[in-house]
Structure formats: C-alpha cells, structure tokens
Motif scaffolding. Structure first.
Motif, mmCIF file in Angstrom:
data_model
loop_
_atom_site.group_PDB
_atom_site.id
_atom_site.type_symbol
_atom_site.label_atom_id
_atom_site.label_comp_id
_atom_site.label_asym_id
_atom_site.label_seq_id
_atom_site.Cartn_x
_atom_site.Cartn_y
_atom_site.Cartn_z
ATOM 1 N N TYR A 169 58.188 65.083 43.116
ATOM 2 C CA TYR A 169 58.641 64.079 42.670
ATOM 3 C C TYR A 169 59.675 63.628 43.953
ATOM 4 O O TYR A 169 60.478 64.071 44.353
ATOM 5 N N LEU A 170 59.437 62.341 44.313
ATOM 6 C CA LEU A 170 60.214 61.598 45.510
ATOM 7 C C LEU A 170 60.952 60.272 45.115
ATOM 8 O O LEU A 170 60.435 59.746 44.115
ATOM 9 N N CYS A 171 61.905 60.078 45.674
ATOM 10 C CA CYS A 171 62.662 59.041 45.717
ATOM 11 C C CYS A 171 62.492 57.881 46.823
ATOM 12 O O CYS A 171 62.417 58.286 47.795
ATOM 13 N N ASN A 172 62.370 56.726 46.341
ATOM 14 C CA ASN A 172 62.313 55.582 47.500
ATOM 15 C C ASN A 172 63.228 54.822 47.109
ATOM 16 O O ASN A 172 63.289 54.141 45.801
ATOM 17 N N ALA A 173 64.063 54.211 48.170
ATOM 18 C CA ALA A 173 65.069 53.288 47.702
ATOM 19 C C ALA A 173 65.091 52.172 48.810
ATOM 20 O O ALA A 173 64.739 52.476 50.140
ATOM 21 N N ARG A 174 65.425 51.128 48.550
ATOM 22 C CA ARG A 174 65.689 49.761 49.506
ATOM 23 C C ARG A 174 67.090 50.007 49.921
ATOM 24 O O ARG A 174 68.018 49.740 48.849
ATOM 25 N N ILE A 175 67.666 50.107 51.030
ATOM 26 C CA ILE A 175 69.198 50.198 51.135
ATOM 27 C C ILE A 175 69.451 49.433 52.412
ATOM 28 O O ILE A 175 68.586 48.928 53.413
ATOM 29 N N SER A 176 70.709 48.714 52.359
ATOM 30 C CA SER A 176 71.038 47.618 53.042
ATOM 31 C C SER A 176 72.011 48.268 54.115
ATOM 32 O O SER A 176 73.117 48.894 53.643
ATOM 33 N N ARG A 177 71.820 48.050 55.488
ATOM 34 C CA ARG A 177 72.789 48.668 56.262
ATOM 35 C C ARG A 177 73.211 47.442 57.403
ATOM 36 O O ARG A 177 72.317 46.533 57.803
ATOM 37 N N ILE A 178 74.426 47.402 57.810
ATOM 38 C CA ILE A 178 74.959 46.666 58.746
ATOM 39 C C ILE A 178 74.290 46.883 59.990
ATOM 40 O O ILE A 178 74.283 47.743 60.411
ATOM 41 N N GLY A 179 73.809 45.672 60.461
ATOM 42 C CA GLY A 179 72.879 45.561 61.759
ATOM 43 C C GLY A 179 71.410 45.935 61.693
ATOM 44 O O GLY A 179 70.569 45.888 62.506
ATOM 45 N N VAL A 180 71.128 46.439 60.248
ATOM 46 C CA VAL A 180 69.552 46.748 60.191
ATOM 47 C C VAL A 180 69.148 45.823 59.121
ATOM 48 O O VAL A 180 67.793 45.699 59.022
ATOM 49 N N GLY A 181 69.801 45.642 58.094
ATOM 50 C CA GLY A 181 69.132 44.997 57.062
ATOM 51 C C GLY A 181 68.552 45.718 56.059
ATOM 52 O O GLY A 181 68.985 47.118 55.927
ATOM 53 N N TRP A 182 67.782 45.163 54.995
ATOM 54 C CA TRP A 182 67.322 46.137 54.143
ATOM 55 C C TRP A 182 65.954 46.980 54.690
ATOM 56 O O TRP A 182 65.405 46.334 55.501
ATOM 57 N N LYS A 183 65.901 48.091 54.364
ATOM 58 C CA LYS A 183 64.939 49.007 54.881
ATOM 59 C C LYS A 183 64.804 50.082 53.629
ATOM 60 O O LYS A 183 65.486 50.443 52.807
ATOM 61 N N ASP A 184 63.405 50.603 53.696
ATOM 62 C CA ASP A 184 62.878 51.506 52.776
ATOM 63 C C ASP A 184 63.190 53.095 53.210
ATOM 64 O O ASP A 184 63.061 53.266 54.345
ATOM 65 N N TYR A 185 63.852 53.771 52.488
ATOM 66 C CA TYR A 185 63.955 55.015 52.505
ATOM 67 C C TYR A 185 63.464 56.212 51.615
ATOM 68 O O TYR A 185 63.335 55.679 50.321
ATOM 69 N N TRP A 186 63.024 57.164 51.830
ATOM 70 C CA TRP A 186 62.415 58.477 51.161
ATOM 71 C C TRP A 186 63.205 59.584 51.411
ATOM 72 O O TRP A 186 63.945 59.949 52.282
ATOM 73 N N GLY A 187 63.426 60.324 50.128
ATOM 74 C CA GLY A 187 63.740 61.660 50.082
ATOM 75 C C GLY A 187 62.711 62.729 50.552
ATOM 76 O O GLY A 187 61.588 62.203 50.746
ATOM 77 N N GLN A 188 63.242 63.967 50.269
ATOM 78 C CA GLN A 188 62.183 64.925 50.836
ATOM 79 C C GLN A 188 61.364 65.403 49.688
ATOM 80 O O GLN A 188 60.352 66.046 49.876
ATOM 81 N N GLY A 189 61.742 65.070 48.270
ATOM 82 C CA GLY A 189 61.123 65.669 47.249
ATOM 83 C C GLY A 189 61.575 66.719 46.450
ATOM 84 O O GLY A 189 62.349 67.422 47.134
ATOM 85 N N THR A 190 61.286 66.839 45.186
ATOM 86 C CA THR A 190 61.755 67.880 44.572
ATOM 87 C C THR A 190 60.656 68.276 43.453
ATOM 88 O O THR A 190 60.025 67.483 43.003
ATOM 89 N N GLN A 191 60.299 69.753 43.685
ATOM 90 C CA GLN A 191 59.284 70.047 42.965
ATOM 91 C C GLN A 191 59.550 70.461 41.477
ATOM 92 O O GLN A 191 60.384 70.831 41.144
ATOM 93 N N VAL A 192 58.688 69.650 40.591
ATOM 94 C CA VAL A 192 58.654 69.953 39.290
ATOM 95 C C VAL A 192 57.284 70.585 38.754
ATOM 96 O O VAL A 192 56.243 70.338 39.077
ATOM 97 N N THR A 193 57.338 71.716 38.171
ATOM 98 C CA THR A 193 56.063 72.517 37.440
ATOM 99 C C THR A 193 56.272 72.708 36.087
ATOM 100 O O THR A 193 57.454 73.355 35.643
ATOM 101 N N VAL A 194 55.199 72.374 35.381
ATOM 102 C CA VAL A 194 55.477 72.561 33.958
ATOM 103 C C VAL A 194 54.253 73.386 33.516
ATOM 104 O O VAL A 194 53.167 73.226 33.768
ATOM 105 N N SER A 195 54.669 74.624 33.067
ATOM 106 C CA SER A 195 53.497 75.704 32.847
ATOM 107 C C SER A 195 54.144 76.466 31.598
ATOM 108 O O SER A 195 55.464 76.891 31.798
ATOM 109 N N SER A 196 53.205 76.959 30.814
ATOM 110 C CA SER A 196 53.756 78.132 29.872
ATOM 111 C C SER A 196 53.384 79.574 30.403
ATOM 112 O O SER A 196 53.606 80.447 29.793
#
Length: 120
Positions: A93-120
């Motif tokens: 599962y990965l997170c994506n966010a639009r973030i505003s920075r001074i001098g850069v404006g709005w830009k998309d950023y991604w996280g590295q992800g976190t593993q979800v495993t559903v198993s019996s």
C-alpha cells in the motif's frame, strides 16, 4: 526535502482490521489531495481511496464499504482504516500526495509503501 512515510502494515487474518498511516514531513507549505494506492505482485497499481484537501473522500473498487480514509492536518498524517480484510487485499500500500513547497509549487510525492498480507 519532503518525505511521505507509510506505516501500519502487517500480517493479519481474514476479517481482521488494520490502520495504515501516511505521515508527511519536511519543509513544505501545504498538504493537498492524498491518495492510497495498492499493488499486488504481478498486477497493476490500483487506486484505493482519496481524500481531497477540503476533506471530500472517494473510494474505489473493493474498498467501498470496508475502508475509510481520514486525515489529521495538525500532524499532518493521512490514515486508511481497513476493515473486514480479505486475502485479495494483500498488496503493498502506497501513499501519494500533492504537496506545496515554497519555490517549487505543487508537486506529487510517493512514499515507499507498507506491506499488507491477509492470510489464514
């Protein structure tokens, strides 16, 4: 620099719940729209849920009715509460966010992800 860090993944049994977190850190002005995606092995990246800067939420596919996206602007962190988990929810599962920075404006950023495993 800006970082998105996901956490909260793990190994759970079918029917269990998990709450994922996506924490934004660094030097930025504003956190905009945020989305959770997931990617299972050998499959395309899939959009799961979104939360707009104003708080409007949307859900996609099998997330509807089981997952809830929310945010805490003070932290700032976005959460994904996942209930009634199924084996087919297994993915990174990965997170994506639009973030505003001074001098850069709005830009998309991604996280590295976190593993979800559903198993019996």
């Amino acid at each position: 620099q800006v970082q998105l860090v996901e956490s909260g993944g793990g190994l759970v049994q079918p029917g269990d719940s998990l709450r994922l977190s996506c924490a934004a850190s660094g030097n930025f002005v504003r956190l905009g729209d945020v989305a959770w995606y997931r990617q299972a092995p050998g499959q395309e990246r899939e959009l799961v849920a979104t939360i707009a800067q104003g708080g409007i939420t949307n859900y996609y596919g099998s997330a509807k009715g089981r997952f809830t996206i929310s945010k805490d602007n003070a932290k700032p962190t976005v959460y994904l509460q996942m209930n009634s988990l199924k084996p087919e929810d297994t993915a990174i599962y990965l997170c994506n966010a639009r973030i505003s920075r001074i001098g850069v404006g709005w830009k998309d950023y991604w996280g590295q992800g976190t593993q979800v495993t559903v198993s019996s």
